[in-house]
Design a protein around this motif. Structure first.
Motif, PDB file in Angstrom:
ATOM      1  N   PHE A 141       0.624  -1.320   0.028  1.00  0.00           N
ATOM      2  CA  PHE A 141      -0.172  -0.088  -0.039  1.00  0.00           C
ATOM      3  C   PHE A 141       0.882   1.082  -0.108  1.00  0.00           C
ATOM      4  O   PHE A 141       0.633   2.283  -0.645  1.00  0.00           O
ATOM      5  CB  PHE A 141      -1.139  -0.089   1.121  1.00  0.00           C
ATOM      6  N   SER A 142       2.051   1.169   0.818  1.00  0.00           N
ATOM      7  CA  SER A 142       2.947   2.324   0.883  1.00  0.00           C
ATOM      8  C   SER A 142       3.411   2.757  -0.353  1.00  0.00           C
ATOM      9  O   SER A 142       3.832   3.745  -0.582  1.00  0.00           O
ATOM     10  CB  SER A 142       3.691   2.193   1.971  1.00  0.00           C
ATOM     11  N   ASP A 143       3.614   1.999  -1.367  1.00  0.00           N
ATOM     12  CA  ASP A 143       4.254   1.983  -2.889  1.00  0.00           C
ATOM     13  C   ASP A 143       3.048   2.584  -3.841  1.00  0.00           C
ATOM     14  O   ASP A 143       3.433   2.865  -4.943  1.00  0.00           O
ATOM     15  CB  ASP A 143       4.750   0.861  -3.518  1.00  0.00           C
ATOM     16  N   ILE A 144       1.900   2.573  -3.438  1.00  0.00           N
ATOM     17  CA  ILE A 144       0.832   2.897  -4.564  1.00  0.00           C
ATOM     18  C   ILE A 144       0.467   4.153  -4.492  1.00  0.00           C
ATOM     19  O   ILE A 144       0.136   4.982  -3.427  1.00  0.00           O
ATOM     20  CB  ILE A 144      -0.477   2.072  -4.131  1.00  0.00           C
ATOM     21  N   LYS A 145       0.789   5.062  -5.599  1.00  0.00           N
ATOM     22  CA  LYS A 145       0.613   6.379  -5.812  1.00  0.00           C
ATOM     23  C   LYS A 145      -0.895   6.453  -6.076  1.00  0.00           C
ATOM     24  O   LYS A 145      -1.654   7.622  -5.941  1.00  0.00           O
ATOM     25  CB  LYS A 145       1.525   6.918  -7.115  1.00  0.00           C
ATOM     26  N   GLU A 146      -1.202   5.622  -6.967  1.00  0.00           N
ATOM     27  CA  GLU A 146      -2.720   5.903  -7.351  1.00  0.00           C
ATOM     28  C   GLU A 146      -3.295   4.356  -8.022  1.00  0.00           C
ATOM     29  O   GLU A 146      -2.499   3.742  -8.884  1.00  0.00           O
ATOM     30  CB  GLU A 146      -3.125   6.758  -8.388  1.00  0.00           C
ATOM     31  N   ALA A 147      -4.505   4.100  -7.810  1.00  0.00           N
ATOM     32  CA  ALA A 147      -5.043   2.810  -8.055  1.00  0.00           C
ATOM     33  C   ALA A 147      -6.513   3.152  -8.401  1.00  0.00           C
ATOM     34  O   ALA A 147      -7.157   3.629  -7.600  1.00  0.00           O
ATOM     35  CB  ALA A 147      -4.860   1.656  -6.991  1.00  0.00           C
ATOM     36  N   LYS A 148      -6.820   2.568  -9.738  1.00  0.00           N
ATOM     37  CA  LYS A 148      -8.334   2.816 -10.243  1.00  0.00           C
ATOM     38  C   LYS A 148      -8.737   1.544 -10.707  1.00  0.00           C
ATOM     39  O   LYS A 148      -7.835   0.865 -11.292  1.00  0.00           O
ATOM     40  CB  LYS A 148      -8.437   4.066 -11.142  1.00  0.00           C
ATOM     41  N   VAL A 149     -10.111   1.335 -10.688  1.00  0.00           N
ATOM     42  CA  VAL A 149     -10.785   0.008 -11.319  1.00  0.00           C
ATOM     43  C   VAL A 149     -10.775   0.439 -12.645  1.00  0.00           C
ATOM     44  O   VAL A 149     -11.007   1.664 -13.235  1.00  0.00           O
ATOM     45  CB  VAL A 149     -12.114  -0.141 -10.767  1.00  0.00           C
ATOM     46  N   ILE A 150     -10.298  -0.397 -13.887  1.00  0.00           N
ATOM     47  CA  ILE A 150     -10.556  -0.183 -15.224  1.00  0.00           C
ATOM     48  C   ILE A 150     -12.041  -0.348 -15.577  1.00  0.00           C
ATOM     49  O   ILE A 150     -12.266  -1.850 -15.356  1.00  0.00           O
ATOM     50  CB  ILE A 150      -9.558  -0.985 -16.057  1.00  0.00           C
ATOM     51  N   LEU A 151     -12.823   0.403 -15.981  1.00  0.00           N
ATOM     52  CA  LEU A 151     -14.227  -0.050 -16.239  1.00  0.00           C
ATOM     53  C   LEU A 151     -14.209  -0.327 -17.737  1.00  0.00           C
ATOM     54  O   LEU A 151     -13.821   0.029 -18.680  1.00  0.00           O
ATOM     55  CB  LEU A 151     -15.084   1.303 -16.264  1.00  0.00           C
ATOM     56  N   LYS A 152     -14.908  -1.657 -18.035  1.00  0.00           N
ATOM     57  CA  LYS A 152     -15.313  -2.257 -19.577  1.00  0.00           C
ATOM     58  C   LYS A 152     -16.640  -1.918 -19.727  1.00  0.00           C
ATOM     59  O   LYS A 152     -17.591  -1.919 -18.780  1.00  0.00           O
ATOM     60  CB  LYS A 152     -14.896  -3.681 -19.307  1.00  0.00           C
ATOM     61  N   PHE A 153     -16.778  -1.452 -20.893  1.00  0.00           N
ATOM     62  CA  PHE A 153     -18.072  -1.303 -21.454  1.00  0.00           C
ATOM     63  C   PHE A 153     -18.346  -1.822 -22.636  1.00  0.00           C
ATOM     64  O   PHE A 153     -17.593  -2.391 -23.410  1.00  0.00           O
ATOM     65  CB  PHE A 153     -18.394   0.159 -21.797  1.00  0.00           C
TER      66      PHE A 153
END
Length: 153
Positions: A141-153
């Motif tokens: 967690f300490s290394d994560i700058k940003e995390a997002k779910v990739i949405l598929k349509f």
């Protein structure tokens, strides 16, 4: 005094529903209250209304004028709390660290970090051509700058 009262009402409302948790909370100098929540099973409009009512119905506008907005963390919002990762196990994430960006399926969440897995095409160790290999990366967690779910349509 006003902020403390709102915080207490918000805390009590979230405690009542163990599924919901706070992402962001702010009150501007002109008493605009903004609350952003998330939930282990997502957030419904009813959840937002319930939190809104728990705050609004226990404040007196005659005493202190205010506006109130309760919203859910958007699907495309970056994850902030470790608790948010757990509800997204099995989904594809884009995770940026200081070193690189990885896209993969979130397969595990521990107290310290996450595990991503993905398939990659790599040159064969012997001979010509490529083959598909399973990749796996553990990220603290300490290394994560940003995390997002990739949405598929």
């Amino acid at each position: 005094m006003f902020k403390k009262k709102v915080q207490t009402l918000l805390h009590d409302a979230l405690e009542e529903d163990g599924n919901l948790f706070l992402i962001d909370f702010s009150i501007t100098t002109d008493n605009k209250i903004k609350v952003v929540i998330d939930g282990d099973s997502g957030v419904t409009v009813q959840d937002c209304m319930k939190i809104s009512r728990a705050i609004e119905h226990n404040l007196d506008r005659e005493e202190e004028d205010f506006s109130l907005e309760v919203a859910s963390a958007g699907a495309a919002s970056a994850m902030i709390l470790p608790r948010q990762y757990k509800k997204n196990i099995g989904r594809k994430l884009e995770v940026k660290t200081e070193e690189d960006t990885n896209e993969g399926k979130l397969t595990e969440v521990t107290d310290n970090g996450i595990t991503l897995e993905w398939k990659a095409r790599e040159p064969k160790p012997i001979g010509k051509g490529k083959h598909t290999v399973q990749k796996r990366k553990e990220i603290d967690f300490s290394d994560i700058k940003e995390a997002k779910v990739i949405l598929k349509f």
